[in-house]
Design a protein around this motif. Structure first.
Motif, PDB file in Angstrom:
ATOM      1  N   ASN A  67      38.351  43.586  32.627  1.00 54.69           N
ATOM      2  CA  ASN A  67      39.191  42.440  32.957  1.00 54.69           C
ATOM      3  C   ASN A  67      38.622  41.177  32.325  1.00 54.69           C
ATOM      4  O   ASN A  67      37.421  40.919  32.436  1.00 54.69           O
ATOM      5  N   THR A 102      38.336  37.453  32.738  1.00 53.25           N
ATOM      6  CA  THR A 102      38.555  36.490  33.813  1.00 53.25           C
ATOM      7  C   THR A 102      38.193  35.086  33.314  1.00 53.25           C
ATOM      8  O   THR A 102      38.702  34.652  32.292  1.00 53.25           O
ATOM      9  N   ASN A 145      48.464  36.314  35.803  1.00 55.79           N
ATOM     10  CA  ASN A 145      47.041  36.593  36.005  1.00 55.79           C
ATOM     11  C   ASN A 145      46.769  37.630  37.084  1.00 55.79           C
ATOM     12  O   ASN A 145      45.784  38.374  36.986  1.00 55.79           O
ATOM     13  N   ALA A 165      33.790  37.136  31.725  1.00 52.32           N
ATOM     14  CA  ALA A 165      34.230  35.826  32.208  1.00 52.32           C
ATOM     15  C   ALA A 165      33.912  34.767  31.154  1.00 52.32           C
ATOM     16  O   ALA A 165      32.811  34.198  31.151  1.00 52.32           O
ATOM     17  N   ALA A 205      34.093  43.183  34.058  1.00 50.78           N
ATOM     18  CA  ALA A 205      34.834  41.982  33.654  1.00 50.78           C
ATOM     19  C   ALA A 205      33.991  41.153  32.709  1.00 50.78           C
ATOM     20  O   ALA A 205      32.753  41.157  32.783  1.00 50.78           O
ATOM     21  N   LYS A 219      41.406  33.947  39.364  1.00 50.16           N
ATOM     22  CA  LYS A 219      40.391  34.632  38.558  1.00 50.16           C
ATOM     23  C   LYS A 219      39.158  34.992  39.393  1.00 50.16           C
ATOM     24  O   LYS A 219      38.515  36.014  39.152  1.00 50.16           O
ATOM     25  N   LEU A 226      39.939  38.134  40.936  1.00 54.88           N
ATOM     26  CA  LEU A 226      39.834  39.249  39.984  1.00 54.88           C
ATOM     27  C   LEU A 226      38.372  39.648  39.771  1.00 54.88           C
ATOM     28  O   LEU A 226      38.080  40.835  39.569  1.00 54.88           O
ATOM     29  N   ASN A 227      37.460  38.670  39.811  1.00 49.24           N
ATOM     30  CA  ASN A 227      36.042  39.021  39.714  1.00 49.24           C
ATOM     31  C   ASN A 227      35.627  39.929  40.871  1.00 49.24           C
ATOM     32  O   ASN A 227      34.917  40.920  40.682  1.00 49.24           O
TER      33      ASN A 227
END
Length: 246
Positions: free
Chosen positions: A136, A138, A111, A183, A181, A158, A161-162
């Protein structure tokens, strides 16, 4: 140079990644798909009708060498990379005290490293071209944790990553490279197939009372890559589960 847009999709052999690959192929794009094994990619290619514009590149995306090979082959075959979809990921829900060192390594490798190495190469390549888009995939639980799904490690990675999506969007904005992103909440894919052993339970994780499907995520990805003035956005696709208390 080939004028047809080229998309790299990681985790492209099943679920959301396969659906994203299919959507871009339907638009006539070149798609470079990555998964751990060539066997999985060949099965995916067969399900897509073995299109000429689908280039399979196998390898562990947590390794920088795999990301390098992805971009090398994509550029050699199609001239440039226009879109990177960082989709590869795993989800391990369990109480915080039960995570093993193996769980930690697996989540960080797939991840986190699986996002970082391709994104570094995309940032360099796209900045030189003064155009490009990184998306991305997420998780909505990283926006709003849910007591019904204890998932400290996925939330931590995650969630990072956000925030990284926003940071990279700012860093690359001057070079006309957009970073966003998606989600997802609970989406009907193999990733969630057996969670808690009940489709009925999964539907309780959204105030809409249902789960989503891969097309819901595909629609969000396509919207973002079509939008010239959207960057730094984390778009929840979760039936409203991150909207507030319910």
């Amino acid at each position: 140079m080939n004028s047809t847009p080229t998309v790299i999709v990681t985790g492209a052999s099943s679920g959301i990644g396969l659906a994203i690959a299919q959507a871009y192929l339907a638009r006539g794009y070149n798609v470079v798909g990555n998964a751990r094994t060539m066997k999985r990619l060949q099965t995916a290619a067969a399900s897509l009708g073995n299109p000429e514009k689908f280039l399979p590149v196998a390898g562990d995306i947590s390794l920088k060498a795999t990301a390098t090979e992805l971009f090398k082959q994509a550029i050699a075959a199609f001239g440039r990379v226009d879109i990177l979809i960082n989709n590869a990921g795993i989800f391990i829900p369990k109480p915080a005290s039960e995570y093993s060192e193996q769980d930690i390594d697996a989540l960080i490798n797939t991840n986190l490293k699986g996002f970082l190495f391709p994104s570094q190469l995309a940032a360099s390549h796209m900045s030189k071209n003064k155009a490009g888009h990184i998306v991305n995939i997420t998780a909505s639980v990283a926006i709003q944790p849910n007591v019904k799904v204890p998932a400290l490690l996925p939330v931590m990675v995650k969630g990072g990553l956000n925030q990284a999506t926003r940071a990279l969007a700012l860093e690359l904005a001057a070079d006309n490279v957009r970073v966003n992103a998606v989600a997802p909440g609970i989406i009907e894919t193999p990733l969630h197939a057996d969670y808690a052993g009940s489709a009925g339970f999964l539907s309780t994780l959204s105030p809409s009372g249902r789960t989503g499907n891969v097309q819901d995520v595909v629609n969000a990805v396509l919207y973002l890559t079509d939008s010239a003035f959207v960057s730094g956005t984390v778009m929840a696709v979760d039936g409203g589960s991150t909207a507030g208390v319910w």
